[in-house]
Enzyme design. Structure first.
Site, short mmCIF file in Angstrom:
data_model
loop_
_atom_site.label_atom_id
_atom_site.label_comp_id
_atom_site.label_asym_id
_atom_site.label_seq_id
_atom_site.Cartn_x
_atom_site.Cartn_y
_atom_site.Cartn_z
N CYS A 96 0.84 -1.20 0.00
CA CYS A 96 0.00 0.00 0.00
C CYS A 96 0.88 1.26 0.00
O CYS A 96 1.53 1.55 -0.97
CB CYS A 96 -0.98 -0.04 1.17
SG CYS A 96 -2.27 1.18 1.04
N HIS A 226 -3.65 -5.30 0.86
CA HIS A 226 -2.99 -5.63 2.13
C HIS A 226 -3.03 -7.13 2.41
O HIS A 226 -4.00 -7.61 2.99
CB HIS A 226 -3.70 -4.91 3.28
CG HIS A 226 -3.37 -3.47 3.40
ND1 HIS A 226 -2.29 -3.02 4.13
CD2 HIS A 226 -3.96 -2.37 2.89
CE1 HIS A 226 -2.24 -1.69 4.07
NE2 HIS A 226 -3.24 -1.27 3.32
N GLU A 228 -1.42 -8.73 4.67
CA GLU A 228 -1.35 -8.99 6.11
C GLU A 228 -2.72 -8.80 6.78
O GLU A 228 -2.93 -9.26 7.89
CB GLU A 228 -0.29 -8.08 6.77
CG GLU A 228 -0.69 -6.64 7.03
CD GLU A 228 -0.75 -5.77 5.78
OE1 GLU A 228 -0.61 -6.31 4.66
OE2 GLU A 228 -0.95 -4.56 5.92
#
Lengths: 263, 93
Positions: A96, A226, A228
């Protein structure tokens, strides 16, 4: 390299976020991870690590342009060390805002920390901050981060950005990127076909639906979604009361860990 | 060396879609203004120490190339506004 002896470093400055999520994800896979502020990096610190992460967020308040200030800070303070790090084939991922930083530092889609960007992550065409789950199509396995997935697999991950429209200065530059298999992820329809610029599947108007790219060598990758935030099954939204057993973002980190084991 | 105030304007290159300008134009029309295309840019005023106006302009252009503008999408222009607190000829007019 033995995983037990390897370490990853998540860098932090004012305004970054999801650094802890990345640490938890990597440590779940057995890779010890330190979160370090840029000011904690002394000469030679980087050489202790096998992987470097530029996490998401709003570094330095997104002033000037998203990622611009941190990107130039890397150019002025970390150019040599990061150059050696990537030349050695060690892994770098920008997620990002981290992707925006790598572009502003000149590390993506180029090959060196030149300080001058050769692409841009411009304001979303929708003029909105897009914060939701999107589909990705795996376009290439050029990078270790995509080694555990198959080309044309469809992944489901969240995005959260206002400046994510990936553009290049010319059609030739785009063709070159595609030809070199540097386009790793493209925004897709739920059935896995490329979004072909259609909103809302392509959330920001990115050229060629580009969501993630790597450098020529493949060891540096940047992506707007993202992974994660889609690591554990419980992070994914429930569908008809059911959650996925594992998040689709997990494979990005698994690919990195597999690479480090063989490094 | 003199202190000069330089005005730097960074704007999108011609032909680049400007989402911020687009919604601003729509909002202006909603308010009844006969607004057409709107382009949004950024203005920086920077105090620099330089030997001459030309040197100050050169420094400002270098600032754009190294930080303030992204060559993929941005154009920029620079103008020296004041030299040691005094307005320049151009500004007086």
């Amino acid at each position: 390299m033995e995983l037990k002896k390897s370490k990853a470093c998540v860098l932090r400055v004012g305004g970054t976020n999801c650094d802890l999520e990345v640490k938890v994800a990597l440590e779940e896979l057995g890779l010890k991870t330190d979160i370090l502020h840029m000011n904690q990096l002394a000469d030679g610190t980087l050489s202790n690590y096998q992987m470097l992460v530029f996490p998401g967020g709003f570094s330095y308040g997104d002033y000037v342009r998203a990622g611009a200030i941190w990107g130039k800070e890397i150019f002025t303070k970390l150019r040599k060390e990061l150059g050696k790090f990537t030349d050695d084939g060690k892994l770098v991922i920008g997620i990002c805002n981290g992707f925006q930083v790598l572009v502003e530092a000149g590390l993506l889609p180029g090959n060196s920390v030149a300080g001058v960007p050769t692409a841009s992550l411009a304001n979303n065409s929708s003029a909105k901050y897009e914060c939701r789950w999107i589909y990705l199509r795996v376009e290439s396995r050029q990078t270790p981060f995509a080694r555990t997935i198959k080309v044309w697999d469809t992944l489901w991950m969240p995005i959260g950005h206002g400046e994510g429209r990936f553009i290049l200065p010319s059609e030739e530059a785009l063709n070159e990127l595609v030809k070199e298999n540097q386009v790793i992820f493209r925004y897709a329809m739920p059935d896995g076909r490329p979004a072909d610029g259609r909103y809302p599947h392509n959330p920001n108007g990115a050229a060629y639906d580009i969501a993630g790219i790597c450098n020529k060598k493949g060891n540096v990758m940047g992506m707007m979604p993202h992974p994660e935030r889609a690591f554990f099954g419980w992070q994914t939204p429930s569908q008809r009361g059911k959650r996925k057993a594992r998040g689709d973002g997990r494979c990005v980190f698994e690919g990195a860990v597999e690479y480090i084991k063989k490094y | 060396m003199r202190t000069m105030k330089v005005r730097i304007e960074v704007r999108l290159k011609a032909g680049h879609f400007d989402p911020e300008g687009d919604v601003t134009s729509k909002s202006l029309r909603d308010l009844g203004f006969p607004a057409g295309e709107v382009k949004v840019g950024k203005v920086y005023t920077v105090d620099v120490n330089a030997g001459s106006r030309e040197a100050a302009e050169k420094l400002a252009q270098e600032m754009c190339r190294k930080l303030l503008a992204n060559p993929t999408k941005d154009d920029f222009s620079v103008e020296v506004l004041t030299v040691e607190g005094r307005a320049t000829q151009k500004d007086k007019r």
